[in-house]
Design a protein around this motif. Structure first.
Motif, PDB file in Angstrom:
ATOM      1  N   MET A   1       0.847  -1.194   0.000  1.00  0.00           N
ATOM      2  CA  MET A   1       0.000   0.000   0.000  1.00  0.00           C
ATOM      3  C   MET A   1       0.880   1.240   0.000  1.00  0.00           C
ATOM      4  O   MET A   1       1.815   1.350   0.782  1.00  0.00           O
ATOM      5  N   GLU A   2       0.588   2.154  -0.918  1.00  0.00           N
ATOM      6  CA  GLU A   2       1.361   3.381  -0.990  1.00  0.00           C
ATOM      7  C   GLU A   2       0.423   4.580  -0.903  1.00  0.00           C
ATOM      8  O   GLU A   2      -0.802   4.445  -0.971  1.00  0.00           O
ATOM      9  N   THR A   3       1.006   5.765  -0.757  1.00  0.00           N
ATOM     10  CA  THR A   3       0.226   6.985  -0.655  1.00  0.00           C
ATOM     11  C   THR A   3       0.047   7.600  -2.029  1.00  0.00           C
ATOM     12  O   THR A   3       1.016   7.792  -2.763  1.00  0.00           O
ATOM     13  N   LEU A   4      -1.198   7.904  -2.378  1.00  0.00           N
ATOM     14  CA  LEU A   4      -1.512   8.506  -3.660  1.00  0.00           C
ATOM     15  C   LEU A   4      -1.987   9.937  -3.449  1.00  0.00           C
ATOM     16  O   LEU A   4      -2.923  10.174  -2.693  1.00  0.00           O
ATOM     17  N   PRO A   5      -1.367  10.911  -4.097  1.00  0.00           N
ATOM     18  CA  PRO A   5      -1.828  12.294  -3.954  1.00  0.00           C
ATOM     19  C   PRO A   5      -3.220  12.476  -4.539  1.00  0.00           C
ATOM     20  O   PRO A   5      -3.617  11.778  -5.468  1.00  0.00           O
ATOM     21  N   THR A   6      -3.956  13.419  -3.965  1.00  0.00           N
ATOM     22  CA  THR A   6      -5.315  13.689  -4.421  1.00  0.00           C
ATOM     23  C   THR A   6      -5.375  14.734  -5.526  1.00  0.00           C
ATOM     24  O   THR A   6      -6.402  14.877  -6.191  1.00  0.00           O
ATOM     25  N   GLY A   7      -4.294  15.476  -5.698  1.00  0.00           N
ATOM     26  CA  GLY A   7      -4.313  16.587  -6.633  1.00  0.00           C
ATOM     27  C   GLY A   7      -4.749  17.887  -5.992  1.00  0.00           C
ATOM     28  O   GLY A   7      -4.755  18.933  -6.635  1.00  0.00           O
ATOM     29  N   ILE A   8      -5.135  17.820  -4.713  1.00  0.00           N
ATOM     30  CA  ILE A   8      -5.544  19.015  -3.966  1.00  0.00           C
ATOM     31  C   ILE A   8      -4.537  19.215  -2.840  1.00  0.00           C
ATOM     32  O   ILE A   8      -4.477  18.425  -1.896  1.00  0.00           O
ATOM     33  N   SER A   9      -3.729  20.251  -2.934  1.00  0.00           N
ATOM     34  CA  SER A   9      -2.573  20.414  -2.055  1.00  0.00           C
ATOM     35  C   SER A   9      -2.955  20.450  -0.585  1.00  0.00           C
ATOM     36  O   SER A   9      -2.267  19.868   0.259  1.00  0.00           O
ATOM     37  N   VAL A  10      -4.062  21.116  -0.256  1.00  0.00           N
ATOM     38  CA  VAL A  10      -4.438  21.215   1.157  1.00  0.00           C
ATOM     39  C   VAL A  10      -4.794  19.844   1.718  1.00  0.00           C
ATOM     40  O   VAL A  10      -4.449  19.518   2.865  1.00  0.00           O
ATOM     41  N   LEU A  11      -5.442  19.001   0.941  1.00  0.00           N
ATOM     42  CA  LEU A  11      -5.769  17.652   1.411  1.00  0.00           C
ATOM     43  C   LEU A  11      -4.504  16.810   1.556  1.00  0.00           C
ATOM     44  O   LEU A  11      -4.351  16.059   2.517  1.00  0.00           O
ATOM     45  N   PRO A  20      -4.203   6.388   1.104  1.00  0.00           N
ATOM     46  CA  PRO A  20      -3.665   5.053   0.831  1.00  0.00           C
ATOM     47  C   PRO A  20      -4.241   4.465  -0.452  1.00  0.00           C
ATOM     48  O   PRO A  20      -5.427   4.616  -0.745  1.00  0.00           O
ATOM     49  N   SER A  21      -3.393   3.796  -1.213  1.00  0.00           N
ATOM     50  CA  SER A  21      -3.874   3.090  -2.398  1.00  0.00           C
ATOM     51  C   SER A  21      -4.879   2.025  -1.981  1.00  0.00           C
ATOM     52  O   SER A  21      -4.800   1.464  -0.887  1.00  0.00           O
ATOM     53  N   ASP A 123     -16.439  -5.489  -5.065  1.00  0.00           N
ATOM     54  CA  ASP A 123     -15.680  -5.884  -6.257  1.00  0.00           C
ATOM     55  C   ASP A 123     -14.878  -4.705  -6.804  1.00  0.00           C
ATOM     56  O   ASP A 123     -13.731  -4.873  -7.247  1.00  0.00           O
ATOM     57  N   LEU A 124     -15.482  -3.516  -6.779  1.00  0.00           N
ATOM     58  CA  LEU A 124     -14.775  -2.330  -7.255  1.00  0.00           C
ATOM     59  C   LEU A 124     -13.579  -2.024  -6.364  1.00  0.00           C
ATOM     60  O   LEU A 124     -12.508  -1.632  -6.842  1.00  0.00           O
ATOM     61  N   ARG A 125     -13.747  -2.224  -5.062  1.00  0.00           N
ATOM     62  CA  ARG A 125     -12.618  -2.053  -4.140  1.00  0.00           C
ATOM     63  C   ARG A 125     -11.485  -3.019  -4.468  1.00  0.00           C
ATOM     64  O   ARG A 125     -10.307  -2.640  -4.478  1.00  0.00           O
ATOM     65  N   ARG A 126     -11.823  -4.283  -4.744  1.00  0.00           N
ATOM     66  CA  ARG A 126     -10.799  -5.275  -5.073  1.00  0.00           C
ATOM     67  C   ARG A 126     -10.057  -4.889  -6.351  1.00  0.00           C
ATOM     68  O   ARG A 126      -8.840  -5.067  -6.458  1.00  0.00           O
ATOM     69  N   THR A 127     -10.802  -4.370  -7.331  1.00  0.00           N
ATOM     70  CA  THR A 127     -10.172  -3.919  -8.574  1.00  0.00           C
ATOM     71  C   THR A 127      -9.155  -2.820  -8.305  1.00  0.00           C
ATOM     72  O   THR A 127      -8.040  -2.838  -8.829  1.00  0.00           O
ATOM     73  N   ALA A 128      -9.539  -1.862  -7.460  1.00  0.00           N
ATOM     74  CA  ALA A 128      -8.629  -0.770  -7.121  1.00  0.00           C
ATOM     75  C   ALA A 128      -7.445  -1.266  -6.314  1.00  0.00           C
ATOM     76  O   ALA A 128      -6.299  -0.841  -6.521  1.00  0.00           O
ATOM     77  N   ASP A 129      -7.696  -2.191  -5.391  1.00  0.00           N
ATOM     78  CA  ASP A 129      -6.631  -2.703  -4.540  1.00  0.00           C
ATOM     79  C   ASP A 129      -5.588  -3.453  -5.363  1.00  0.00           C
ATOM     80  O   ASP A 129      -4.382  -3.313  -5.133  1.00  0.00           O
ATOM     81  N   GLU A 130      -6.049  -4.230  -6.344  1.00  0.00           N
ATOM     82  CA  GLU A 130      -5.127  -4.993  -7.182  1.00  0.00           C
ATOM     83  C   GLU A 130      -4.247  -4.074  -8.029  1.00  0.00           C
ATOM     84  O   GLU A 130      -3.114  -4.440  -8.383  1.00  0.00           O
ATOM     85  N   ALA A 131      -4.754  -2.886  -8.363  1.00  0.00           N
ATOM     86  CA  ALA A 131      -3.999  -1.945  -9.189  1.00  0.00           C
ATOM     87  C   ALA A 131      -3.320  -0.859  -8.351  1.00  0.00           C
ATOM     88  O   ALA A 131      -2.752   0.079  -8.914  1.00  0.00           O
ATOM     89  N   ASP A 132      -3.347  -0.987  -7.012  1.00  0.00           N
ATOM     90  CA  ASP A 132      -2.823   0.067  -6.129  1.00  0.00           C
ATOM     91  C   ASP A 132      -3.431   1.415  -6.498  1.00  0.00           C
ATOM     92  O   ASP A 132      -2.737   2.447  -6.546  1.00  0.00           O
ATOM     93  N   ALA A 133      -4.720   1.394  -6.783  1.00  0.00           N
ATOM     94  CA  ALA A 133      -5.418   2.580  -7.264  1.00  0.00           C
ATOM     95  C   ALA A 133      -6.372   3.117  -6.200  1.00  0.00           C
ATOM     96  O   ALA A 133      -6.330   2.699  -5.041  1.00  0.00           O
ATOM     97  N   MET A 134      -7.235   4.035  -6.598  1.00  0.00           N
ATOM     98  CA  MET A 134      -8.171   4.674  -5.685  1.00  0.00           C
ATOM     99  C   MET A 134      -9.521   4.814  -6.362  1.00  0.00           C
ATOM    100  O   MET A 134      -9.594   4.988  -7.585  1.00  0.00           O
ATOM    101  N   VAL A 135     -10.598   4.741  -5.571  1.00  0.00           N
ATOM    102  CA  VAL A 135     -11.961   4.918  -6.080  1.00  0.00           C
ATOM    103  C   VAL A 135     -12.566   6.166  -5.434  1.00  0.00           C
ATOM    104  O   VAL A 135     -12.477   6.349  -4.217  1.00  0.00           O
TER     105      VAL A 135
END
Length: 207
Positions: A1-11, A20-21, A123-135
């Protein structure tokens, strides 16, 4: 699990660089608010699969191409009322590594069978987790009964609640984060300035 930026600096500052991914984030907001600006930043900071249930694909694409300096690619795909949950998952199946899935908005899916909807979210969570992605699920507030909103917020790892207040002299946007599973929710609201971008509103509140 890694940290993914949100694109919003304050967040990103508040959450130590991002989220977290594998996270499922729900953004609740009034339909007449500028909440789409938050979706815009989430979808453009990394490669994104943008699933639209209401707006036409070309309308979403036009809104996301205002900044030509963005390097991330956004693939917009339409979800129609006749599409099954399996069909929706197929649209997100080839999600880029460390990418983002945006569902805008989630209400048409929330109106379906409760058990099937819950299975879809997992299922959508599992898809994101497998790709180290975010929903990111855009959940608009409504006076109409939305019984599966409870499912949406329960499955979510983070709940972002955008509250827009209109007074006689100004429009005030506050982002509340009451839920952060596995992390620290914010103790105070973030006052945001939502015009054509997302930034911190430094103006003082006057009672």
């Amino acid at each position: 699990m890694e940290t993914l930026p949100t694109g919003i600096s304050v967040l990103d500052r508040e959450f130590g660089g991002g989220l977290p991914s594998g996270s499922v984030v729900v953004l609740t907001a009034d339909p007449a608010s500028q909440s789409e600006l938050i979706l815009d930043r989430f979808s453009r900071v990394r490669d994104c699969r943008y699933l639209t249930t209401v707006r036409p694909v070309d309308a979403v694409e036009d809104a996301l191409t205002l900044d030509t300096d963005e390097s991330a690619a956004t693939d917009v795909r339409r979800i129609d009322d006749g599409d099954t949950f399996d069909g929706v998952l197929e649209r997100a199946a080839d999600l880029p590594e460390r990418g983002t899935v945006v569902v805008d908005s989630v209400e048409p899916l929330e109106r379906r069978d409760r058990t099937e909807y819950q299975e879809f979210l997992n299922d959508l969570r599992r898809t994101a987790d497998e790709a180290d992605a975010m929903v990111l699920l855009h959940a608009l507030k409504s006076d109409a009964d939305t019984p599966n909103r409870l499912v949406t917020e329960q499955v979510a790892d983070l709940v972002f609640d955008l509250r827009t207040t209109v007074t006689g002299t100004e429009i005030v946007n506050r982002l509340i984060v009451p839920k952060y599973r596995g992390g620290a929710a914010l103790e105070e609201p973030l006052k945001l300035k939502l015009t054509d971008s997302v930034s911190v509103d430094t103006s003082r509140d006057i009672a």
